[in-house]
Write a protein that holds these residues in place. Structure first.
Motif, PDB file in Angstrom:
ATOM      1  N   ALA A 152       0.846  -1.193   0.000  1.00  0.00           N
ATOM      2  CA  ALA A 152       0.000   0.000   0.000  1.00  0.00           C
ATOM      3  C   ALA A 152       0.879   1.241   0.000  1.00  0.00           C
ATOM      4  N   PHE A 153       0.228   2.393  -0.156  1.00  0.00           N
ATOM      5  CA  PHE A 153       0.973   3.646  -0.093  1.00  0.00           C
ATOM      6  C   PHE A 153       0.050   4.775   0.353  1.00  0.00           C
ATOM      7  N   SER A 154       0.674   5.833   0.901  1.00  0.00           N
ATOM      8  CA  SER A 154      -0.045   7.022   1.342  1.00  0.00           C
ATOM      9  C   SER A 154       0.519   8.245   0.636  1.00  0.00           C
ATOM     10  N   LEU A 155      -0.364   9.154   0.269  1.00  0.00           N
ATOM     11  CA  LEU A 155       0.005  10.354  -0.478  1.00  0.00           C
ATOM     12  C   LEU A 155      -0.351  11.600   0.337  1.00  0.00           C
ATOM     13  N   PHE A 156       0.532  12.606   0.272  1.00  0.00           N
ATOM     14  CA  PHE A 156       0.315  13.880   0.953  1.00  0.00           C
ATOM     15  C   PHE A 156       0.454  14.984  -0.093  1.00  0.00           C
ATOM     16  N   MET A 157      -0.647  15.708  -0.364  1.00  0.00           N
ATOM     17  CA  MET A 157      -0.717  16.568  -1.555  1.00  0.00           C
ATOM     18  C   MET A 157      -1.276  17.950  -1.239  1.00  0.00           C
ATOM     19  N   PRO A 158      -0.412  18.949  -1.016  1.00  0.00           N
ATOM     20  CA  PRO A 158      -0.880  20.323  -0.817  1.00  0.00           C
ATOM     21  C   PRO A 158      -1.067  21.033  -2.158  1.00  0.00           C
ATOM     22  N   ALA A 159      -1.881  22.078  -2.157  1.00  0.00           N
ATOM     23  CA  ALA A 159      -2.086  22.866  -3.378  1.00  0.00           C
ATOM     24  C   ALA A 159      -2.613  24.249  -3.037  1.00  0.00           C
ATOM     25  N   PHE A 160      -2.217  25.218  -3.875  1.00  0.00           N
ATOM     26  CA  PHE A 160      -2.733  26.580  -3.796  1.00  0.00           C
ATOM     27  C   PHE A 160      -3.099  27.018  -5.208  1.00  0.00           C
ATOM     28  N   ILE A 161      -4.328  27.517  -5.375  1.00  0.00           N
ATOM     29  CA  ILE A 161      -4.808  27.987  -6.673  1.00  0.00           C
ATOM     30  C   ILE A 161      -4.938  29.509  -6.603  1.00  0.00           C
TER      31      ILE A 161
ATOM     32  N   LEU B  68      -6.710  27.194  -0.901  1.00  0.00           N
ATOM     33  CA  LEU B  68      -5.558  26.566  -0.257  1.00  0.00           C
ATOM     34  C   LEU B  68      -6.018  25.317   0.480  1.00  0.00           C
ATOM     35  N   GLY B  69      -5.274  24.231   0.336  1.00  0.00           N
ATOM     36  CA  GLY B  69      -5.648  23.025   1.060  1.00  0.00           C
ATOM     37  C   GLY B  69      -4.646  21.911   0.881  1.00  0.00           C
ATOM     38  N   ILE B  70      -4.952  20.790   1.489  1.00  0.00           N
ATOM     39  CA  ILE B  70      -4.114  19.609   1.372  1.00  0.00           C
ATOM     40  C   ILE B  70      -5.004  18.369   1.391  1.00  0.00           C
TER      41      ILE B  70
ATOM     42  N   ALA C   1     -10.240  -4.522   0.005  1.00  0.00           N
ATOM     43  CA  ALA C   1     -11.400  -5.156  -0.632  1.00  0.00           C
ATOM     44  C   ALA C   1     -11.753  -6.463   0.061  1.00  0.00           C
ATOM     45  N   GLU C   2     -10.714  -7.193   0.519  1.00  0.00           N
ATOM     46  CA  GLU C   2     -10.952  -8.457   1.218  1.00  0.00           C
ATOM     47  C   GLU C   2     -11.545  -8.231   2.609  1.00  0.00           C
ATOM     48  N   ARG C   3     -11.392  -7.016   3.120  1.00  0.00           N
ATOM     49  CA  ARG C   3     -11.929  -6.698   4.443  1.00  0.00           C
ATOM     50  C   ARG C   3     -13.301  -6.039   4.363  1.00  0.00           C
ATOM     51  N   GLY C   4     -13.794  -5.842   3.144  1.00  0.00           N
ATOM     52  CA  GLY C   4     -15.065  -5.144   2.979  1.00  0.00           C
ATOM     53  C   GLY C   4     -14.951  -3.651   3.182  1.00  0.00           C
ATOM     54  N   LEU C   5     -13.731  -3.125   3.010  1.00  0.00           N
ATOM     55  CA  LEU C   5     -13.480  -1.700   3.204  1.00  0.00           C
ATOM     56  C   LEU C   5     -13.084  -1.052   1.885  1.00  0.00           C
ATOM     57  N   SER C   6     -13.229   0.255   1.812  1.00  0.00           N
ATOM     58  CA  SER C   6     -12.791   0.996   0.633  1.00  0.00           C
ATOM     59  C   SER C   6     -11.273   0.917   0.516  1.00  0.00           C
ATOM     60  N   SER C   7     -10.777   0.783  -0.704  1.00  0.00           N
ATOM     61  CA  SER C   7      -9.330   0.720  -0.910  1.00  0.00           C
ATOM     62  C   SER C   7      -8.686   2.098  -0.800  1.00  0.00           C
ATOM     63  N   VAL C   8      -9.475   3.172  -0.904  1.00  0.00           N
ATOM     64  CA  VAL C   8      -8.956   4.535  -0.811  1.00  0.00           C
ATOM     65  C   VAL C   8      -9.578   5.216   0.405  1.00  0.00           C
ATOM     66  N   ASN C   9      -8.737   5.751   1.285  1.00  0.00           N
ATOM     67  CA  ASN C   9      -9.206   6.441   2.480  1.00  0.00           C
ATOM     68  C   ASN C   9      -8.366   7.694   2.707  1.00  0.00           C
ATOM     69  N   GLY C  10      -8.962   8.668   3.365  1.00  0.00           N
ATOM     70  CA  GLY C  10      -8.220   9.892   3.657  1.00  0.00           C
ATOM     71  C   GLY C  10      -9.145  11.070   3.847  1.00  0.00           C
TER      72      GLY C  10
ATOM     73  N   ILE D 285     -13.311  19.945   6.503  1.00  0.00           N
ATOM     74  CA  ILE D 285     -12.668  18.645   6.343  1.00  0.00           C
ATOM     75  C   ILE D 285     -13.661  17.760   5.611  1.00  0.00           C
ATOM     76  N   LEU D 286     -13.234  17.208   4.485  1.00  0.00           N
ATOM     77  CA  LEU D 286     -14.110  16.404   3.642  1.00  0.00           C
ATOM     78  C   LEU D 286     -13.574  14.981   3.523  1.00  0.00           C
ATOM     79  N   ASP D 287     -14.470  14.011   3.512  1.00  0.00           N
ATOM     80  CA  ASP D 287     -14.062  12.624   3.335  1.00  0.00           C
ATOM     81  C   ASP D 287     -13.291  12.468   2.037  1.00  0.00           C
ATOM     82  N   GLY D 288     -12.066  11.942   2.130  1.00  0.00           N
ATOM     83  CA  GLY D 288     -11.194  11.887   0.970  1.00  0.00           C
ATOM     84  C   GLY D 288     -11.570  10.828  -0.049  1.00  0.00           C
ATOM     85  N   ALA D 289     -12.057   9.671   0.401  1.00  0.00           N
ATOM     86  CA  ALA D 289     -12.384   8.594  -0.530  1.00  0.00           C
ATOM     87  C   ALA D 289     -13.538   8.988  -1.441  1.00  0.00           C
ATOM     88  N   THR D 290     -14.584   9.544  -0.850  1.00  0.00           N
ATOM     89  CA  THR D 290     -15.742   9.950  -1.650  1.00  0.00           C
ATOM     90  C   THR D 290     -15.384  11.095  -2.573  1.00  0.00           C
ATOM     91  N   LEU D 291     -14.615  12.058  -2.069  1.00  0.00           N
ATOM     92  CA  LEU D 291     -14.211  13.174  -2.908  1.00  0.00           C
ATOM     93  C   LEU D 291     -13.313  12.717  -4.054  1.00  0.00           C
TER      94      LEU D 291
END
Length: 329
Positions: A49-58, A64-66, A76-85, A100-106
């Motif tokens: 697996a891997f985790s990403l940290f992504m800031p941005a300013f427009i 401004l956000g991250i 998937a084998e655990r019945g969980l979303s593969s993307v979280n944050g 603060i917004l749910d990262g997987a849905t966004l």
């Protein structure tokens, strides 16, 4: 500060408004680039697996956000979303948190809206058939997104887990009142498909889809296989396709198809068109698209901030979400 969970965001979804916001933002990016440092990636070898940290300013919208996002294919084998944050929006004047917004849905919303934008720019305004490879969150989001920009004929879903494909097809058939069918083979899904969306967790160099399986006039939105080792599409196919990406620098470093096609001189960077250039071209799809077309989205923090800002505005308008004063004692 506004807290928006997955259900809140889904209540705010307005695909036409979001696609328009992303189009306007990318048109602006062609004139003034967003400030987006290279994303920080931390790999977790034991979990593959891997985790990403992504800031941005427009600058043009003073946004401004991250975004912090982790990809765990084993979920998937655990019945969980593969993307979280989560995505954090900040007030540029004070630095305080706005939301603060749910990262997987966004992420699913942003990615599918980007695919919808590319499809809208490149595909003819006529009844089209859709094939979706994968049956997870992104597959569902892409089916919903495609219905907002084109009239669809049949929709076919194929994944390695047939039962999951059936469940998705039945759920969205009822929700969208459209004929959606789960099929048992890739060839069956791709036969006569005008739009193909690949939304898999594929992690191997052996491609899932070869050129001979596609219609000569098909459009492919490739969003899965998120590593340099993974190819959802045969890189050789790009030699005969119009190649579009959300961001060239990211695609070069994070897309298996793009990096391999470049390394093998199948295509050159001059053959790749970024989304900003595509939206700046006001030609109708009939003029823009000739034969096979391909759009690779690897994600970019600027798109996350545009999406988060759009959802935040809709939530404020509709009084959705939970307000939290994190500064109070």
């Amino acid at each position: 500060m506004l807290l928006l969970n997955s259900e809140d965001i889904e209540r705010c979804i307005n695909f036409p408004r979001l696609v328009q916001a992303l189009e306007e933002a990318h048109r602006g990016f062609a004139l003034a680039s967003p400030v987006v440092p290279q994303r920080l990636i931390i790999t977790h070898e034991r979990q593959r697996a891997f985790s990403l940290f992504m800031p941005a300013f427009i600058p043009q919208s003073q946004t401004l956000g991250i975004k912090v996002s982790s990809f765990h294919p084993g979920n998937a084998e655990r019945g969980l979303s593969s993307v979280n944050g989560a995505v954090l929006l900040m007030d540029i004047e004070t630095g305080q948190l706005l939301a603060i917004l749910d990262g997987a849905t966004l992420t699913a919303l942003r990615t599918s809206a980007m695919s919808a934008l590319a499809t809208d720019k490149l595909c003819p305004h006529e009844r089209l058939n859709l094939a979706v490879i994968g049956a997870g969150t992104q597959a569902a989001a892409h089916i919903r997104a495609m219905t907002t920009i084109r009239e669809l004929g049949w929709i076919k879903v194929f994944s390695r887990r047939f039962n999951q494909s059936v469940a998705l097809a039945e759920r969205l058939s009822n929700e969208l009142s459209l004929p959606i069918t789960a099929v048992r083979s890739m060839d069956e899904a791709l036969a006569d498909a005008d739009i193909v969306c690949t939304t898999t967790s594929h992690d191997r160099a052996q491609p899932l889809i070869m050129a001979h399986q596609l219609k000569p006039s098909a459009h492919v939105n490739a969003i899965g296989g998120s590593s340099l080792l993974a190819c959802e599409i045969d890189p050789a196919m790009l030699a005969d396709a119009q190649v579009h990406v959300d961001h060239l620098g990211c695609a070069r470093c994070e897309s298996g198809e793009i990096s391999q096609a470049l390394a093998l001189s199948i295509i050159g960077e001059k053959d790749i068109r970024e989304m900003s250039a595509l939206v700046a071209d006001h030609s109708p799809p009939a003029m823009l698209k000739r034969g096979l077309s391909y759009f690779r989205s690897v994600g970019h923090a600027s798109q996350d901030m545009v999406t988060a800002t759009c959802i935040y505005a809709l939530a404020k308008e509709k009084h959705i979400g939970m307000n939290c004063n994190y500064l109070s004692t």
